[in-house]
Write an enzyme that holds these catalytic residues in place. Structure first.
Site, PDB file in Angstrom:
ATOM      1  N   VAL A 176      -2.272   2.635   2.933  1.00  0.00           N
ATOM      2  CA  VAL A 176      -2.467   1.691   4.031  1.00  0.00           C
ATOM      3  C   VAL A 176      -1.422   0.593   3.944  1.00  0.00           C
ATOM      4  O   VAL A 176      -1.170   0.045   2.882  1.00  0.00           O
ATOM      5  CB  VAL A 176      -3.883   1.074   3.956  1.00  0.00           C
ATOM      6  CG1 VAL A 176      -4.088   0.062   5.064  1.00  0.00           C
ATOM      7  CG2 VAL A 176      -4.947   2.158   4.030  1.00  0.00           C
ATOM      8  N   CYS A 177      -0.826   0.289   5.092  1.00  0.00           N
ATOM      9  CA  CYS A 177       0.146  -0.802   5.134  1.00  0.00           C
ATOM     10  C   CYS A 177      -0.071  -1.605   6.416  1.00  0.00           C
ATOM     11  O   CYS A 177      -1.022  -1.373   7.144  1.00  0.00           O
ATOM     12  CB  CYS A 177       1.566  -0.281   5.024  1.00  0.00           C
ATOM     13  SG  CYS A 177       2.062   0.790   6.354  1.00  0.00           S
ATOM     14  N   ALA A 178       0.815  -2.516   6.673  1.00  0.00           N
ATOM     15  CA  ALA A 178       0.649  -3.403   7.823  1.00  0.00           C
ATOM     16  C   ALA A 178       0.843  -2.663   9.140  1.00  0.00           C
ATOM     17  O   ALA A 178       0.027  -2.778  10.048  1.00  0.00           O
ATOM     18  CB  ALA A 178       1.599  -4.590   7.721  1.00  0.00           C
TER      19      ALA A 178
END
Length: 102
Positions: free
Chosen positions: A7-9
Site C-alpha cells: 500500500v502506498c499513497a
C-alpha cells in the site's frame, strides 16, 4: 498461493518493488500474487490478502489499516532501507516470515 498487498499513497511508487518481489518469489519457486494499490482503495481486498505491507510514506495509516483488518492478517510498514533500495528479496522474505507466524 500467498497474496501480498503493498500500500502506498497513489499506487505508483511501489510498482518497482512489486516487480522485484515477484522476481524474488520466482527465484525461490514461490507462487505469490503480489500487487500494490493506493491506501484509499484497499477496503474491497483486505479480506482476500495474506498480509498488508505499508510503504513508508503511509506508515501513519498503520493503526487505521489494523483496525480495518481486525487482526485477520498482519500489517507492517516496509523497512525504510529495503524500500529505499527496492530490495524485493528482503521485503518478500519479511512478508513470508510474518505470514508464517500468523
Amino acid at each position: 498461493m500467498k497474496k501480498i498487498l503493498l500500500v502506498c499513497a497513489a499506487g505508483m511508487s511501489t510498482s518497482i518493488l512489486v516487480n522485484r518481489m515477484k522476481d524474488a518469489a520466482k527465484e525461490k519457486g514461490i507462487e505469490a500474487d503480489i500487487f500494490s494499490m493506493p491506501i484509499s482503495d484497499i477496503g474491497p481486498v483486505i479480506d482476500e490478502v495474506d498480509i498488508i505491507l505499508l510503504g513508508p510514506q503511509v506508515r501513519y495509516q498503520k493503526q487505521n489499516v489494523e483496525n480495518l483488518v481486525n487482526g485477520r492478517v498482519p500489517v507492517e510498514t516496509i523497512d525504510m532501507q529495503a524500500y529505499g533500495t527496492m530490495d524485493g528479496k528482503a521485503v518478500l522474505n519479511r512478508a513470508l516470515e510474518l505470514i508464517n507466524k500468523s
